[in-house]
Design a protein around this motif. Structure first.
Motif, PDB file in Angstrom:
ATOM      1  N   GLU A  86      -4.898  27.658  -9.612  1.00  0.00           N
ATOM      2  CA  GLU A  86      -6.031  26.754  -9.791  1.00  0.00           C
ATOM      3  C   GLU A  86      -7.276  27.587 -10.081  1.00  0.00           C
ATOM      4  N   HIS A  88     -11.151  28.216  -9.921  1.00  0.00           N
ATOM      5  CA  HIS A  88     -12.288  27.838  -9.081  1.00  0.00           C
ATOM      6  C   HIS A  88     -13.357  28.919  -9.223  1.00  0.00           C
ATOM      7  N   GLU A  89     -14.518  28.509  -9.739  1.00  0.00           N
ATOM      8  CA  GLU A  89     -15.637  29.441  -9.944  1.00  0.00           C
ATOM      9  C   GLU A  89     -15.190  30.688 -10.700  1.00  0.00           C
ATOM     10  N   VAL A 120      -7.865  22.418  -2.499  1.00  0.00           N
ATOM     11  CA  VAL A 120      -8.145  22.587  -3.925  1.00  0.00           C
ATOM     12  C   VAL A 120      -8.917  21.377  -4.445  1.00  0.00           C
ATOM     13  N   GLY A 121     -10.000  21.627  -5.153  1.00  0.00           N
ATOM     14  CA  GLY A 121     -10.769  20.551  -5.772  1.00  0.00           C
ATOM     15  C   GLY A 121     -11.620  19.745  -4.827  1.00  0.00           C
TER      16      GLY A 121
END
Length: 299
Positions: A86, A88-89, A120-121
């Motif tokens: 995933e 992320h940033e 996540v998210g």
């Protein structure tokens, strides 16, 4: 140059590569990569539970725990097709949600597993964790300190579970009802930390600078926040005893155990006997505590 030994194991219908199975990862404990992978499989029902659907940071020790190490945030390449990631940033994290992924990481000499404190998210915490961090390498008062914090939380109506960090400290976990924010938990943490340090000024400190803490135990209520990580329950640690971050009962805490008492060589028997102590505590509401902290103080 030593010859690289390679092979595969079939797990849950997928092939996982294994290299150099006889490499010693924990020399003092006699744990090779082969033994490590066996122990990870034994730990997997517990460790995976607290890493699933979270952004994973690992610490890798390719030459064993006494060699060079590095933090792995970006998913290592080449990436097998069974590994979920995933973004992320701008960091592509591994999401460790299956035994094959765990064993793949274990083969890469990922020794420690530090998941995000949110899913996540999402931006809300999965649970609440207080980190008690000794200033000394050997801290004989750490379990006494943990028991004091557990008693304070109990006085607020909160059931908590202590766990060894697997290194020198203790983390105290409070399962909380979903919906509370990191900032709200931080405000409760600050309240508990101030109370503990005022009641026991020779034992606790909330001083952020390590050089100014003396020999006191740092009551870290700040580490539990979005974007930060803490050692997962049941993660191994890169310590000579091959210690494992292990949830305890408060009765055990009062017997003053050592983190090294709980390690890769004995954790399987403990889990068969006691199960997951964290799973036995249901999520709790902190609404009343927050209301109390927000209410104006009457003269």
């Amino acid at each position: 140059m030593p010859k690289t030994i390679k092979g595969t194991i079939r797990v849950d219908g997928v092939e996982v590569s294994v290299s150099n199975p006889d490499k010693l990862l924990w020399p003092e404990a006699g744990i090779t990569k082969r033994i490590y992978l066996e122990k990870l499989a034994e730990l997997s029902p517990y460790l995976l539970k607290y890493c699933k659907n979270r952004l994973l940071t690992t610490i890798r020790y390719p030459g064993g725990i006494h060699g060079k190490f590095f933090y792995q945030k970006n998913a290592p390449e080449p990436l097998p097709p069974f590994v979920r990631t995933e973004l992320h940033e701008n960091i592509r994290y591994v999401v460790m949600d299956s035994l094959p992924v765990l064993l793949w990481l274990g083969n890469l000499a990922c020794i420690e597993f530090h998941p995000s404190l949110h899913y996540v998210g999402e931006s809300l915490p999965c649970e609440w964790m207080i980190d008690l961090d000794p200033s000394r390498e050997e801290e004989p008062r750490i379990m006494e300190a943990a028991a004091i914090v557990g008693d304070v939380l109990a006085s607020l109506g909160l059931t908590s579970v202590p766990k060894t960090s697997g290194a020198t400290g203790v983390q105290i976990i409070v399962p909380v009802e979903y919906g509370v924010t990191f900032d709200e938990l931080r405000s409760i943490g600050h309240f508990v930390a101030r109370y503990a340090t005022e009641k026991h000024p020779g034992l606790f400190t909330i001083e952020r600078l390590k050089k100014d803490r003396g020999d006191k135990i740092y009551f870290d209520y700040l580490q539990h926040y979005g974007g930060k990580t803490l050692a997962a329950p049941y993660t191994p640690r890169a310590r000579a005893a091959a210690s494992v971050s292990t949830p305890l009962t408060w009765e055990e805490v009062r017997k003053d155990p050592k983190p090294s008492d709980f390690n890769l060589l004995n954790i399987g028997g403990r889990l068969k006997e006691r199960g997951d102590l964290l799973a036995a505590v249901p999520p709790q509401s902190v609404k009343l505590i927050l209301q109390h902290l927000r209410s104006p103080v009457k003269a």
